[in-house]
Write an enzyme that holds these catalytic residues in place. Structure first.
Site, mmCIF file in Angstrom:
data_model
loop_
_atom_site.group_PDB
_atom_site.id
_atom_site.type_symbol
_atom_site.label_atom_id
_atom_site.label_comp_id
_atom_site.label_asym_id
_atom_site.label_seq_id
_atom_site.Cartn_x
_atom_site.Cartn_y
_atom_site.Cartn_z
ATOM 1 C CB ALA A 19 -51.602 72.891 -48.513
ATOM 2 N N GLY A 21 -47.196 76.373 -49.141
ATOM 3 C CA GLY A 21 -46.451 77.391 -49.893
ATOM 4 C C GLY A 21 -47.091 78.769 -49.858
ATOM 5 N NE ARG A 99 -35.866 76.452 -65.815
ATOM 6 C CZ ARG A 99 -35.805 76.592 -67.139
ATOM 7 N NH1 ARG A 99 -34.701 76.274 -67.781
ATOM 8 N NH2 ARG A 99 -36.815 77.063 -67.818
ATOM 9 C CD GLN A 119 -49.992 66.476 -57.433
ATOM 10 O OE1 GLN A 119 -50.468 67.402 -58.085
ATOM 11 N NE2 GLN A 119 -49.249 66.686 -56.368
ATOM 12 C CB VAL A 136 -51.581 77.241 -59.841
ATOM 13 C CG1 VAL A 136 -50.820 78.535 -59.570
ATOM 14 C CG2 VAL A 136 -53.085 77.495 -59.771
ATOM 15 N N GLY A 137 -49.176 75.326 -60.749
ATOM 16 C CA GLY A 137 -47.726 75.069 -60.693
ATOM 17 C C GLY A 137 -47.103 75.006 -62.078
ATOM 18 C CG ASN A 138 -45.320 78.212 -63.821
ATOM 19 O OD1 ASN A 138 -46.236 78.156 -64.638
ATOM 20 N ND2 ASN A 138 -45.036 79.305 -63.117
ATOM 21 C CG ASP A 166 -50.383 84.966 -67.815
ATOM 22 O OD1 ASP A 166 -49.291 85.380 -67.409
ATOM 23 O OD2 ASP A 166 -50.712 83.771 -67.785
ATOM 24 N NE ARG A 169 -48.741 88.991 -63.449
ATOM 25 C CZ ARG A 169 -47.927 87.954 -63.368
ATOM 26 N NH1 ARG A 169 -47.676 87.215 -64.446
ATOM 27 N NH2 ARG A 169 -47.340 87.641 -62.234
ATOM 28 C CG HIS A 194 -48.163 81.049 -67.029
ATOM 29 N ND1 HIS A 194 -48.493 82.358 -66.748
ATOM 30 C CD2 HIS A 194 -47.318 80.671 -66.033
ATOM 31 C CE1 HIS A 194 -47.872 82.740 -65.652
ATOM 32 N NE2 HIS A 194 -47.148 81.740 -65.198
HETATM 33 P P1 NAX Z 1 -43.820 77.805 -52.936
HETATM 34 O O1 NAX Z 1 -42.461 77.251 -53.204
HETATM 35 O O2 NAX Z 1 -43.999 78.840 -51.886
HETATM 36 O O3 NAX Z 1 -44.791 76.592 -52.545
HETATM 37 C C1 NAX Z 1 -44.864 75.425 -53.280
HETATM 38 C C2 NAX Z 1 -45.280 74.320 -52.336
HETATM 39 O O4 NAX Z 1 -45.557 73.160 -53.132
HETATM 40 C C3 NAX Z 1 -44.212 73.929 -51.335
HETATM 41 O O5 NAX Z 1 -44.747 73.996 -50.022
HETATM 42 C C4 NAX Z 1 -43.851 72.504 -51.741
HETATM 43 O O6 NAX Z 1 -43.511 71.701 -50.620
HETATM 44 C C5 NAX Z 1 -45.146 72.045 -52.394
HETATM 45 N N1 NAX Z 1 -45.001 70.893 -53.302
HETATM 46 C C6 NAX Z 1 -43.977 70.604 -54.143
HETATM 47 N N2 NAX Z 1 -44.204 69.434 -54.763
HETATM 48 C C7 NAX Z 1 -45.399 68.994 -54.318
HETATM 49 C C8 NAX Z 1 -46.152 67.827 -54.567
HETATM 50 N N3 NAX Z 1 -45.704 66.864 -55.393
HETATM 51 N N4 NAX Z 1 -47.349 67.683 -53.955
HETATM 52 C C9 NAX Z 1 -47.786 68.603 -53.098
HETATM 53 N N5 NAX Z 1 -47.104 69.746 -52.798
HETATM 54 C C10 NAX Z 1 -45.918 69.916 -53.398
HETATM 55 O O7 NAX Z 1 -44.373 78.273 -54.350
HETATM 56 P P2 NAX Z 1 -45.595 79.253 -54.680
HETATM 57 O O8 NAX Z 1 -45.104 80.659 -54.684
HETATM 58 O O9 NAX Z 1 -46.751 78.916 -53.835
HETATM 59 O O10 NAX Z 1 -45.844 78.875 -56.215
HETATM 60 C C11 NAX Z 1 -46.364 77.600 -56.558
HETATM 61 C C12 NAX Z 1 -46.296 77.374 -58.061
HETATM 62 O O11 NAX Z 1 -47.078 78.349 -58.744
HETATM 63 C C13 NAX Z 1 -44.889 77.467 -58.665
HETATM 64 O O12 NAX Z 1 -44.711 76.383 -59.565
HETATM 65 C C14 NAX Z 1 -44.936 78.770 -59.442
HETATM 66 O O13 NAX Z 1 -44.030 78.786 -60.504
HETATM 67 C C15 NAX Z 1 -46.373 78.768 -59.902
HETATM 68 N N6 NAX Z 1 -46.933 80.053 -60.359
HETATM 69 C C16 NAX Z 1 -47.821 80.008 -61.391
HETATM 70 C C17 NAX Z 1 -48.464 81.135 -61.853
HETATM 71 C C18 NAX Z 1 -49.440 81.077 -62.985
HETATM 72 O O14 NAX Z 1 -49.901 82.148 -63.388
HETATM 73 N N7 NAX Z 1 -49.797 79.920 -63.520
HETATM 74 C C19 NAX Z 1 -48.157 82.475 -61.254
HETATM 75 C C20 NAX Z 1 -47.569 82.392 -59.895
HETATM 76 C C21 NAX Z 1 -46.553 81.284 -59.700
HETATM 77 O O15 NAX Z 1 -45.335 81.692 -60.271
#
Ligand code: NAX
Length: 331
Positions: A19, A21, A99, A119, A136-138, A166, A169, A194
């Protein structure tokens, strides 16, 4: 409880991880303004962060308060997953470990395996019966695979990975190429993972209801369109200097809105656990052509596949099989 219940609740409980990020900074405002659950639906927002970023999330919560959204009933901030997912009807799992320098894909899967196991298990214990989870997270597909496995009592179909960015886009590139409105593009799918192997497929493309595959130059499709869509994330980083954030949030909004409210017959791309459709191994979280009806997803079935399509799909099956094998070996 039926999946459609979410929209009829007086308040919907929504959890967003990561939240503090970049993506969340756009996503939270769209949820609070009614773009996901509708203009009459109140929401409680739960912001889940890691301890070192809780303070940032608290600042985000202050700004949400300052935005005075009529639909925003409450905002809570926590670093405790069980508290964060308590009673959740919808969860956006955005936070993940990126990474690091010199880290292998296995290191990445191991670090994220821990996060998504924890989670998934917390969701299992704390979420509402009609929970919908969008990862969403990769690496999004395999993170969703891991979370679904850890959530033993929640049906795997309730865990999706986001491939809507994707899809969006691809739709945008096609609309520009054909001089069409993006809203007129249908019959599009991005099969698979993805990642770079993803397969944006125009074999069933329709523009304003008319079959349109023949309008697309084959060489452009294979040599420019497919790699451009697959590498769009890297292109955004090289031009903007940081990764896609608002467009990713917008895609997450589109995905969850369509899951809850339906697609009106239009195709979208949803990555979720295969039940064997198109020969994809059962359980792999795979992007399929999908429609949303009555709060549920339905894969578009019975499509004939050419050799070209089959080989592109198989490349994704193999990649996801390898990731799943690493994930399985960790836990
Ligand atoms: P940010 O690095 O700005 O924010 C990520 C946030 O997640 C940070 O505030 C961090 O403290 C928090 N976090 C890490 N581990 C956590 C946990 N265990 N529990 C709760 N929070 C945690 O990244 P952001 O640009 O917001 O991107 C987030 C993720 O989306 C990345 O993994 C990124 O690779 C992925 N994406 C996925 C996309 C998709 O199409 N599926 C596209 C966009 C993006 O690349």
């Amino acid at each position: 409880m039926e999946a459609t219940d979410t929209v009829s609740r007086s308040v919907v409980n929504v959890t967003v991880t990561g939240a503090g990020g970049n993506i969340a900074y756009s996503l939270l405002w769209r949820i609070a303004s009614g773009d996901v659950f509708g203009p009459g639906q109140k929401v409680n927002l739960s912001l889940l962060e890691i301890p070192s970023a809780v303070r940032v999330a608290e600042g985000v919560a202050m700004e949400l308060a300052d935005s005075a959204f009529p639909l925003l009933n409450s905002v809570t901030v926590t670093d405790d997953p069980r508290r964060g997912f308590d009673g959740a009807n919808a969860a956006f799992l955005v936070g993940a470990k990126p990474r690091g320098k010199g880290e292998s894909r296995k290191d990445l899967l191991t670090a994220n395996g821990r996060i998504f196991t924890e989670q998934g298990s917390a969701l299992n214990d704390a979420a509402a019966d009609d929970i919908r989870v969008l990862v969403v997270g990769n690496p999004a597909n395999t993170n969703a695979y891991i979370a679904a496995k850890a959530a033993r009592d929640i049906p795997a179909e309730r865990f999706n990975a986001m491939m809507r960015l994707d899809h969006n886009r691809a739709a945008s590139q096609l609309a520009a190429k054909l001089g069409a409105a993006v809203g007129d593009i249908d019959g599009l799918v991005v099969w698979g993972n993805h990642s770079d192997t993803q397969f944006p497929d125009i074999e069933y493309l329709r523009v304003a209801g008319e079959q349109a595959t023949g309008r697309v130059d084959r060489a452009w499709y294979v040599d420019e369109f497919i790699p451009r869509v697959a590498q769009r994330g890297a292109e955004i980083i090289s031009v903007r200097g940081s990764s896609s954030a608002a467009s990713a949030a917008s895609a997450a909004v589109d995905h969850m809105r369509d899951w809850v409210q339906g697609t009106g017959g239009r195709w979208t791309t949803v990555a979720r656990a295969s039940t064997g459709e198109y020969g994809v191994d059962e359980g792999l979280v795979f992007g399929f052509p999908t429609v949303g009806i009555n709060g549920r997803w339905a894969v578009v079935e019975g499509l004939d596949l050419t050799e070209f399509q089959r080989s592109r799909i198989n490349a994704n099956v193999e990649a996801l099989r390898e990731e799943a094998a690493v994930a399985d070996s960790l836990f």
